[in-house]
Design a protein around this motif. Structure first.
Motif, PDB file in Angstrom:
ATOM      1  N   GLY A  54       0.784  -1.228   0.000  1.00  0.00           N
ATOM      2  CA  GLY A  54       0.000   0.000   0.000  1.00  0.00           C
ATOM      3  C   GLY A  54       0.812   1.271   0.000  1.00  0.00           C
ATOM      4  N   GLY A  55       2.041   1.201   0.453  1.00  0.00           N
ATOM      5  CA  GLY A  55       2.893   2.373   0.467  1.00  0.00           C
ATOM      6  C   GLY A  55       2.760   3.252   1.692  1.00  0.00           C
ATOM      7  N   SER A  56       1.842   2.941   2.600  1.00  0.00           N
ATOM      8  CA  SER A  56       1.641   3.762   3.793  1.00  0.00           C
ATOM      9  C   SER A  56       1.919   2.928   5.045  1.00  0.00           C
ATOM     10  CB  SER A  56       0.201   4.280   3.835  1.00  0.00           C
ATOM     11  OG  SER A  56      -0.047   4.918   5.061  1.00  0.00           O
ATOM     12  N   THR A  57       2.930   3.325   5.775  1.00  0.00           N
ATOM     13  CA  THR A  57       3.286   2.586   6.985  1.00  0.00           C
ATOM     14  C   THR A  57       2.226   2.767   8.070  1.00  0.00           C
ATOM     15  OG1 THR A  57       5.599   2.955   6.459  1.00  0.00           O
ATOM     16  CG2 THR A  57       5.108   2.233   8.678  1.00  0.00           C
ATOM     17  N   LYS A  58       1.620   3.949   8.139  1.00  0.00           N
ATOM     18  CA  LYS A  58       0.600   4.207   9.153  1.00  0.00           C
ATOM     19  C   LYS A  58      -0.601   3.281   8.955  1.00  0.00           C
ATOM     20  CE  LYS A  58      -1.540   8.123   8.900  1.00  0.00           C
ATOM     21  NZ  LYS A  58      -1.956   9.521   9.008  1.00  0.00           N
ATOM     22  N   ARG A  59      -1.072   3.163   7.746  1.00  0.00           N
ATOM     23  CA  ARG A  59      -2.200   2.275   7.465  1.00  0.00           C
ATOM     24  C   ARG A  59      -1.801   0.810   7.650  1.00  0.00           C
ATOM     25  NH1 ARG A  59      -6.306   5.243   8.347  1.00  0.00           N
ATOM     26  NH2 ARG A  59      -6.378   7.079   7.033  1.00  0.00           N
ATOM     27  N   ALA A  60      -0.568   0.480   7.342  1.00  0.00           N
ATOM     28  CA  ALA A  60      -0.098  -0.898   7.522  1.00  0.00           C
ATOM     29  C   ALA A  60      -0.120  -1.294   8.987  1.00  0.00           C
ATOM     30  CB  ALA A  60       1.308  -1.052   6.948  1.00  0.00           C
ATOM     31  N   ILE A  61       0.284  -0.396   9.859  1.00  0.00           N
ATOM     32  CA  ILE A  61       0.262  -0.684  11.291  1.00  0.00           C
ATOM     33  C   ILE A  61      -1.171  -0.855  11.772  1.00  0.00           C
ATOM     34  CG2 ILE A  61       0.767   0.297  13.566  1.00  0.00           C
ATOM     35  CD1 ILE A  61       3.291   1.520  12.294  1.00  0.00           C
ATOM     36  N   GLN A  62      -2.075  -0.025  11.280  1.00  0.00           N
ATOM     37  CA  GLN A  62      -3.470  -0.139  11.683  1.00  0.00           C
ATOM     38  C   GLN A  62      -4.086  -1.459  11.229  1.00  0.00           C
ATOM     39  OE1 GLN A  62      -5.242   3.337  10.003  1.00  0.00           O
ATOM     40  NE2 GLN A  62      -4.506   4.680  11.630  1.00  0.00           N
ATOM     41  N   ILE A  63      -3.831  -1.859   9.992  1.00  0.00           N
ATOM     42  CA  ILE A  63      -4.391  -3.108   9.480  1.00  0.00           C
ATOM     43  C   ILE A  63      -3.789  -4.307  10.200  1.00  0.00           C
ATOM     44  CG2 ILE A  63      -4.501  -4.574   7.422  1.00  0.00           C
ATOM     45  CD1 ILE A  63      -4.776  -1.946   5.810  1.00  0.00           C
ATOM     46  N   ALA A  64      -2.482  -4.272  10.447  1.00  0.00           N
ATOM     47  CA  ALA A  64      -1.837  -5.370  11.172  1.00  0.00           C
ATOM     48  C   ALA A  64      -2.359  -5.456  12.598  1.00  0.00           C
ATOM     49  CB  ALA A  64      -0.323  -5.186  11.166  1.00  0.00           C
ATOM     50  N   LEU A  65      -2.555  -4.319  13.241  1.00  0.00           N
ATOM     51  CA  LEU A  65      -3.098  -4.310  14.600  1.00  0.00           C
ATOM     52  C   LEU A  65      -4.496  -4.917  14.632  1.00  0.00           C
ATOM     53  CD1 LEU A  65      -2.777  -3.291  17.544  1.00  0.00           C
ATOM     54  CD2 LEU A  65      -3.860  -1.179  16.799  1.00  0.00           C
ATOM     55  N   PHE A  66      -5.318  -4.596  13.644  1.00  0.00           N
ATOM     56  CA  PHE A  66      -6.669  -5.142  13.579  1.00  0.00           C
ATOM     57  C   PHE A  66      -6.638  -6.663  13.389  1.00  0.00           C
ATOM     58  CE2 PHE A  66     -10.572  -6.201  11.214  1.00  0.00           C
ATOM     59  CZ  PHE A  66     -11.497  -5.796  12.151  1.00  0.00           C
ATOM     60  N   GLY A  67      -5.848  -7.130  12.425  1.00  0.00           N
ATOM     61  CA  GLY A  67      -5.792  -8.570  12.150  1.00  0.00           C
ATOM     62  C   GLY A  67      -5.209  -9.376  13.289  1.00  0.00           C
ATOM     63  N   VAL A  68      -4.113  -8.908  13.840  1.00  0.00           N
ATOM     64  CA  VAL A  68      -3.477  -9.629  14.944  1.00  0.00           C
ATOM     65  C   VAL A  68      -4.354  -9.579  16.186  1.00  0.00           C
ATOM     66  CG1 VAL A  68      -1.481  -9.615  16.487  1.00  0.00           C
ATOM     67  CG2 VAL A  68      -1.157  -9.371  14.037  1.00  0.00           C
ATOM     68  N   GLY A  69      -5.034  -8.460  16.402  1.00  0.00           N
ATOM     69  CA  GLY A  69      -5.952  -8.364  17.542  1.00  0.00           C
ATOM     70  C   GLY A  69      -7.076  -9.381  17.449  1.00  0.00           C
ATOM     71  N   LEU A  70      -7.634  -9.555  16.258  1.00  0.00           N
ATOM     72  CA  LEU A  70      -8.677 -10.567  16.082  1.00  0.00           C
ATOM     73  C   LEU A  70      -8.144 -11.980  16.319  1.00  0.00           C
ATOM     74  CD1 LEU A  70     -10.655  -9.260  12.980  1.00  0.00           C
ATOM     75  CD2 LEU A  70     -11.374  -9.271  15.360  1.00  0.00           C
ATOM     76  N   LEU A  71      -6.932 -12.257  15.825  1.00  0.00           N
ATOM     77  CA  LEU A  71      -6.348 -13.584  16.036  1.00  0.00           C
ATOM     78  C   LEU A  71      -6.070 -13.854  17.512  1.00  0.00           C
ATOM     79  CD1 LEU A  71      -3.890 -13.840  13.027  1.00  0.00           C
ATOM     80  CD2 LEU A  71      -6.024 -15.077  13.355  1.00  0.00           C
ATOM     81  N   VAL A  72      -5.590 -12.854  18.232  1.00  0.00           N
ATOM     82  CA  VAL A  72      -5.316 -13.023  19.663  1.00  0.00           C
ATOM     83  C   VAL A  72      -6.622 -13.221  20.428  1.00  0.00           C
ATOM     84  CG1 VAL A  72      -4.463 -11.822  21.721  1.00  0.00           C
ATOM     85  CG2 VAL A  72      -3.106 -11.843  19.634  1.00  0.00           C
ATOM     86  N   MET A  73      -7.668 -12.462  20.052  1.00  0.00           N
ATOM     87  CA  MET A  73      -8.963 -12.653  20.712  1.00  0.00           C
ATOM     88  C   MET A  73      -9.498 -14.057  20.445  1.00  0.00           C
ATOM     89  SD  MET A  73     -11.121  -9.116  20.593  1.00  0.00           S
ATOM     90  CE  MET A  73     -11.017  -8.797  18.855  1.00  0.00           C
ATOM     91  N   LYS A  74      -9.319 -14.570  19.236  1.00  0.00           N
ATOM     92  CA  LYS A  74      -9.764 -15.924  18.907  1.00  0.00           C
ATOM     93  C   LYS A  74      -9.002 -16.945  19.751  1.00  0.00           C
ATOM     94  CE  LYS A  74     -11.438 -19.327  16.406  1.00  0.00           C
ATOM     95  NZ  LYS A  74     -12.728 -19.877  16.726  1.00  0.00           N
ATOM     96  N   ARG A  75      -7.708 -16.753  19.900  1.00  0.00           N
ATOM     97  CA  ARG A  75      -6.879 -17.695  20.661  1.00  0.00           C
ATOM     98  C   ARG A  75      -7.244 -17.695  22.137  1.00  0.00           C
ATOM     99  NH1 ARG A  75      -5.287 -21.189  23.126  1.00  0.00           N
ATOM    100  NH2 ARG A  75      -3.161 -21.865  23.461  1.00  0.00           N
ATOM    101  N   LEU A  76      -7.577 -16.529  22.669  1.00  0.00           N
ATOM    102  CA  LEU A  76      -7.909 -16.429  24.090  1.00  0.00           C
ATOM    103  C   LEU A  76      -9.371 -16.739  24.375  1.00  0.00           C
ATOM    104  CD1 LEU A  76      -5.889 -13.227  25.049  1.00  0.00           C
ATOM    105  CD2 LEU A  76      -5.279 -15.619  25.445  1.00  0.00           C
ATOM    106  N   GLY A  77     -10.145 -17.021  23.348  1.00  0.00           N
ATOM    107  CA  GLY A  77     -11.549 -17.361  23.530  1.00  0.00           C
ATOM    108  C   GLY A  77     -12.432 -16.155  23.797  1.00  0.00           C
ATOM    109  N   LEU A  78     -11.995 -14.976  23.384  1.00  0.00           N
ATOM    110  CA  LEU A  78     -12.751 -13.755  23.625  1.00  0.00           C
ATOM    111  C   LEU A  78     -13.504 -13.273  22.392  1.00  0.00           C
ATOM    112  CD1 LEU A  78     -10.038 -11.774  25.599  1.00  0.00           C
ATOM    113  CD2 LEU A  78     -11.983 -13.006  26.531  1.00  0.00           C
ATOM    114  N   LEU A  79     -13.448 -14.033  21.314  1.00  0.00           N
ATOM    115  CA  LEU A  79     -14.021 -13.579  20.056  1.00  0.00           C
ATOM    116  C   LEU A  79     -15.529 -13.768  20.068  1.00  0.00           C
ATOM    117  CD1 LEU A  79     -12.999 -12.398  17.408  1.00  0.00           C
ATOM    118  CD2 LEU A  79     -13.049 -14.674  16.447  1.00  0.00           C
ATOM    119  N   GLY A  80     -16.236 -12.676  20.146  1.00  0.00           N
ATOM    120  CA  GLY A  80     -17.691 -12.670  20.120  1.00  0.00           C
ATOM    121  C   GLY A  80     -18.148 -11.386  19.455  1.00  0.00           C
ATOM    122  N   TRP A  81     -19.455 -11.249  19.267  1.00  0.00           N
ATOM    123  CA  TRP A  81     -19.963 -10.069  18.581  1.00  0.00           C
ATOM    124  C   TRP A  81     -19.654  -8.793  19.357  1.00  0.00           C
ATOM    125  CZ3 TRP A  81     -21.019 -10.209  13.741  1.00  0.00           C
ATOM    126  CH2 TRP A  81     -21.451 -11.389  13.168  1.00  0.00           C
TER     127      TRP A  81
END
Length: 98
Positions: A54-81
């Motif tokens: 994408g060429g933007s480091t700021k947006r890359a950090i935001q997207i990575a934070l969102f994806g990794v946050g969802l994966l961590v919530m799934k691993r910890l059993g916190l993933l719900g609506w």
């Protein structure tokens, strides 16, 4: 390092991080130190890959934070609506602030 070589070097580092994530998951049994290492490598790989694409480091950090946050919530059993909704709100606020 010149500006022309920097994207290629970051792409190579991202590829090595992706290979590292796959190798660690494939070879090592799951434990907290291993999972922490995988999350760190996955975050690095996502940030570098999205920044390269994408060429933007700021947006890359935001997207990575969102994806990794969802994966961590799934691993910890916190993933719900409710938690996903709260995470999207936090992610949106981060996007507005930065």
């Amino acid at each position: 390092m010149t500006r022309a070589k920097r994207p290629i070097v970051s792409l190579i580092i991202a590829f090595l991080a992706w290979v590292g994530v796959g190798g660690i998951i494939w070879k090592l049994p799951p434990s907290w130190p291993v999972e922490t290492l995988v999350v760190c490598l996955l975050t690095l790989a996502l940030v570098l890959t999205v920044a390269w694409a994408g060429g933007s480091t700021k947006r890359a950090i935001q997207i990575a934070l969102f994806g990794v946050g969802l994966l961590v919530m799934k691993r910890l059993g916190l993933l719900g609506w409710i938690t996903v909704g709260l995470w999207v709100m936090v992610w949106g606020l981060i996007g507005l602030i930065s």
